[in-house]
Scaffold this active site. Structure first.
Site, PDB file in Angstrom:
ATOM      1  CD  GLN A 200      14.270  -6.320  -5.895  1.00 26.62           C
ATOM      2  OE1 GLN A 200      13.332  -6.468  -5.090  1.00 26.62           O
ATOM      3  NE2 GLN A 200      14.752  -5.238  -6.375  1.00 26.62           N
ATOM      4  CB  ALA A 241       5.417  -6.144  -3.035  1.00 31.17           C
ATOM      5  CG  HIS A 242      10.446  -5.188  -3.092  1.00 28.73           C
ATOM      6  ND1 HIS A 242      11.220  -4.925  -4.151  1.00 28.73           N
ATOM      7  CD2 HIS A 242       9.754  -4.303  -2.689  1.00 28.73           C
ATOM      8  CE1 HIS A 242      10.948  -3.768  -4.533  1.00 28.73           C
ATOM      9  NE2 HIS A 242       9.981  -3.208  -3.646  1.00 28.73           N
ATOM     10  CG  ASN A 243      12.462  -4.887   1.440  1.00 27.89           C
ATOM     11  OD1 ASN A 243      12.646  -4.674   0.099  1.00 27.89           O
ATOM     12  ND2 ASN A 243      13.433  -5.413   2.259  1.00 27.89           N
TER      13      ASN A 243
END
Length: 353
Positions: A200, A241-243
């Site tokens: 990540q 969450a990511h992005n």
């Protein structure tokens, strides 16, 4: 809790409200209508509680404009938005504690970190190398500021918060106790029966005037960044969450989960325990009511709901049985409709010219 004091006239001016009664009255606290005492100011936003205004011991009340014709004997200020007026009064009477400049001896600040002389680093906090702490910011006890992380001016980082490596916060950002900003996103590639972590490599970018609740988590991007835009208000126990990108002035209530790479528009309202699937686009001004499950793009602003409200257990059990029968029922209805169409066609043939 008491802080400063103001005259009622000063509070009316501060909130843009209309004064009724003694403007020289000194107000030093806020309190509910039922428990207020002399020196307190209360507010009424819900008409159901109008009777409490007549019996309150508060020195003054904040009332909606539509009560001007029936103004109570108690001094009052009238507002188009009593709750907002109350919020501004409460903040004025109880201002946030300013930073106490300096680094506590029990805190650890890496030699390569920069802490502004007007910032506060509390006991047992940790500030890693190349991190930067802006003027007036407060890093509370036990908080960890990761390598290269940046805090703007007048931020408050609560106890035991983690701001991970490379994350950047704007000015006046508040992060409550136990929150984690910049943990690795949930990214794994499947190798047969096993899973292999995907690095990540992004960060979290948080703009000015954002508030993040206790034990909330905002994951770092997998390649690009996770972004929380200006003025967002995020409750406790939210997972982002990511992005993910959250647009300006959107509010998110507790226990909501937002899956990766979803784009949420500006000025949205997301109620508690909403689940939002990944890679979606949510239009500006959208509202999701509590426990809504969002599985597709929302292209038009509106109020969207799902979930099943609580009902008596016996009714629920009957309904649950019906759910399992829905597919068979739909097939029977479809067959009946087709049979009816054939009958109509046959009748038209026999009665035709």
């Amino acid at each position: 809790m008491q802080g400063q004091s103001f005259t009622l006239a000063e509070l009316a001016e501060l909130t843009g409200s209309e004064l009724s009664g003694d403007g020289d009255l000194v107000i030093d606290s806020v309190a509910p209508l039922e428990t207020a005492e002399s020196g307190s100011i209360s507010f009424l936003a819900n008409p159901r509680y109008r009777r409490a205004v007549a019996t309150t011991r508060a020195s003054a009340v904040i009332l909606p404009m539509d009560m001007r014709a029936s103004a109570p004997a108690v001094p009052a200020v009238f507002s188009n938005n009593p709750y907002l007026a109350f919020a501004r009064v409460a903040r004025a009477l109880n201002p946030q504690r300013p930073a106490q400049p300096g680094v506590d001896p029990s805190a650890w600040v890496a030699p390569g970190a920069y802490v502004h002389p007007a910032a506060e680093v509390a006991p047992h906090a940790v500030v890693h190398d190349e991190a930067r702490i802006g003027a007036g910011s407060v890093v509370c006890s036990g908080a960890v500021i990761g390598v290269g992380a940046v805090l703007g001016a007048d931020c408050v980082i609560g106890p035991n918060v983690t701001i991970a490596e490379g994350c950047q916060l704007g000015d006046r950002v508040q992060v409550s106790a136990g929150a984690v900003i910049g943990a690795d996103g949930f990214g794994f590639a499947q190798d047969g029966e096993r899973w292999e972590a995907v690095p990540q490599l992004g960060t979290v970018q948080i703009e000015d005037d954002v508030s993040i609740g206790a034990n909330t988590t905002v994951d770092r991007g997998s390649q690009g960044d996770t972004r929380i835009r200006q003025g967002c208000k995020i409750d406790n126990l939210v997972q982002i969450a990511h992005n993910v990108e959250v647009g300006e002035h959107t509010v998110i209530a507790a226990c909501t989960g937002i899956s990766g790479s979803t784009r949420i528009g500006r000025c949205c309202i997301i109620a508690g325990s909403v689940g939002i699937a990944g890679h979606l686009n949510i239009a500006d001004g959208t509202t999701f009511t509590g426990m809504a499950m969002v599985t597709g793009n929302v292209r038009e602003a509106g109020v969207y709901s799902s979930g099943i409200p609580a009902m008596p257990a016996q009714d629920w059990r009957r309904s649950a049985v019906r759910f399992r029968q829905l597919d068979a029922m739909a097939r029977r209805i479809d067959a009946l409709e087709k049979a009816l169409e054939r009958m109509n066609d046959d009748n038209n043939e026999h009665t035709g010219p």
